[in-house]
Design an enzyme around this catalytic site. Sequence first.
Site, PDB file in Angstrom:
ATOM      1  N   HIS A   1      13.711   4.090   8.971  1.00 31.50           N
ATOM      2  CA  HIS A   1      15.601   4.357   8.542  1.00 31.50           C
ATOM      3  C   HIS A   1      16.126   3.180   7.916  1.00 31.50           C
ATOM      4  CE1 HIS A   1      15.227   8.696  10.239  1.00 31.50           C
ATOM      5  NE2 HIS A   1      16.120   8.046  11.606  1.00 31.50           N
TER       6      HIS A   1
ATOM      7  N   HIS B   1      23.028  11.236   9.343  1.00 31.72           N
ATOM      8  CA  HIS B   1      22.523  11.253  11.076  1.00 31.72           C
ATOM      9  C   HIS B   1      24.126  11.511  11.931  1.00 31.72           C
ATOM     10  CE1 HIS B   1      19.232  11.126  14.138  1.00 31.72           C
ATOM     11  NE2 HIS B   1      18.802  10.138  12.939  1.00 31.72           N
TER      12      HIS B   1
ATOM     13  N   ASP C   1      11.127  17.270  16.480  1.00 32.03           N
ATOM     14  CA  ASP C   1      11.172  16.015  15.969  1.00 32.03           C
ATOM     15  C   ASP C   1      10.625  15.646  14.487  1.00 32.03           C
ATOM     16  OD1 ASP C   1      12.268  13.338  15.341  1.00 32.03           O
ATOM     17  OD2 ASP C   1      11.529  12.174  17.094  1.00 32.03           O
TER      18      ASP C   1
ATOM     19  N   ARG D   1      10.478   7.852   8.089  1.00 39.19           N
ATOM     20  CA  ARG D   1       9.763   6.957   8.112  1.00 39.19           C
ATOM     21  C   ARG D   1       8.716   6.268   7.266  1.00 39.19           C
ATOM     22  NH1 ARG D   1      10.419   9.719  12.766  1.00 39.19           N
ATOM     23  NH2 ARG D   1      11.339   8.762  14.474  1.00 39.19           N
TER      24      ARG D   1
ATOM     25  N   GLU E   1      19.100  16.407   9.640  1.00 41.84           N
ATOM     26  CA  GLU E   1      19.046  15.705   8.625  1.00 41.84           C
ATOM     27  C   GLU E   1      17.752  16.230   7.182  1.00 41.84           C
ATOM     28  OE1 GLU E   1      16.884  12.105  10.266  1.00 41.84           O
ATOM     29  OE2 GLU E   1      17.790  13.454  12.256  1.00 41.84           O
TER      30      GLU E   1
HETATM   31  C1  BGC Z   1      14.021  10.544  13.884  1.00 40.16           C
HETATM   32  C2  BGC Z   1      14.165  10.053  15.605  1.00 40.16           C
HETATM   33  C3  BGC Z   1      13.883   8.939  16.267  1.00 40.16           C
HETATM   34  C4  BGC Z   1      15.742   9.505  15.196  1.00 40.16           C
HETATM   35  C5  BGC Z   1      16.536   8.406  16.310  1.00 40.16           C
HETATM   36  C6  BGC Z   1      15.472  10.473  14.199  1.00 40.16           C
HETATM   37  O1  BGC Z   1      16.118  10.642  12.199  1.00 40.16           O
HETATM   38  O2  BGC Z   1      13.449  11.623  13.301  1.00 40.16           O
HETATM   39  O3  BGC Z   1      12.555  10.569  15.728  1.00 40.16           O
HETATM   40  O4  BGC Z   1      14.426   9.057  17.059  1.00 40.16           O
HETATM   41  O5  BGC Z   1      15.846   9.851  14.391  1.00 40.16           O
HETATM   42  O6  BGC Z   1      16.694   7.317  15.606  1.00 40.16           O
END
Ligand code: BGC
Length: 393
Positions: free
Chosen positions: A147, A221, A293, A122, A358
């Site tokens: 992302h 991812h 998360d 983010r 990740e």
């Molecule tokens: C994020 C999550 C998100 C997910 C899929 C992850 O990398 O940390 O918050 O919901 O990706 O979008």
Amino acid sequence: MKTIKASLLFFVFLAALLIGCKENKKENQPENDMVKTESAKSHIEKSAFGETPDGQKVDKYTLTNTKGMEIDVITYGGIITRWTAPDKNGNYEDVVLGFNDLDSYFGGVPYFGALIGRYGNRIAKGQFSIDGETYTLAKNDGQNHLHGGQKGFDKVVWAAEAESTDDGASLVLTYTSADGEEGYPGKLDVKVTYTLTGDNELDIQYEAVTDKPTVVNLTQHSYFNLSGDFSKDILDNEVMLNASAYLPVDAGLIPTGEIRSVEGTPFDFTEPKAVGEEINADNEQIKRGGGYDHCWVLNGTDKNFGLAASAYHPESGRLLEVYTDEPAIQFYTGNFLDGSLSSKTGGVYGKRSGLCLETQHYPDSPNQEAFPTTRLNPGETYSSHTSFKFSTK
Ligand code: BGC
């Protein structure tokens, strides 16, 4: 003299004929014909996987080693759609969430198996400044940018080149992100090399160059479900994170700037611990993430390739180890999966049916000066190295 000239002419004619034939052969080749590249120790097969809504062709490459591991990568998003890994009895099963067909990847998919960029994770309020100039990005996650935006690197078609050597099966993916794409400054040339080694390891090398100062944070991812059964959740997986600290977040999952010790908290994974053990703890940070998360600050991996994390599924004996030279790792436990997506095997992907590891720089680094920089200048090469290694115990 005449005979020399005549034979020369003949050779020229022959060469022209041969080139013509070769071109013809290429043209006549059926579009979904399998193309194989192989060495004694690995091979890659290419086949057609469909088309994007705007008519771009997407290919699927299957990387195979002699142990029997198979990884399917598609040129759309560099997505890993299938990845088989052995259990303790040597049975190879698919251990990543994804879909069997391309269309299922369009719209509303939470980045299953994809390459993430230009900025993984983010950026607060979809804004940052470089040298006094402010850049505005899409707010595609509440008030924040996530992302790479509306059409990040997970939703573009990458060019691909396959190569099989005795060191492994490599797929080189390249993509040029235009200056201003998704609001980011600078034309960015990105290269990602996936190599499946003979040791059941997927090595990923990321590289990028820019023509203007910009920010870059690339990652992969994949959602792992080491049980090989997508109807199961990942709460019994034992996870280790080589990190003594993590980054607490605000309500929008943006790091507050604090680097907090994991000691005595549900965030302590310095020794392997079942994911489910404290995932529902009465803890403000756990509540904010709806589980885990968060980004963990790795112990000493920054620029020093080393073990960052592992996940172990006791029943199958599958062990996944993650190595990186990145300073951090986002550990996400699939909290937002809600059973609305159909799985590859006929069921659905339920809450916490996959976990993501990740490797990356810290979230929101472009706005937080105390964090390691994610800035890339012209003349520099962004480089990031991660590997996912499977074994059993
Ligand atoms: C994020 C999550 C998100 C997910 C899929 C992850 O990398 O940390 O918050 O919901 O990706 O979008």
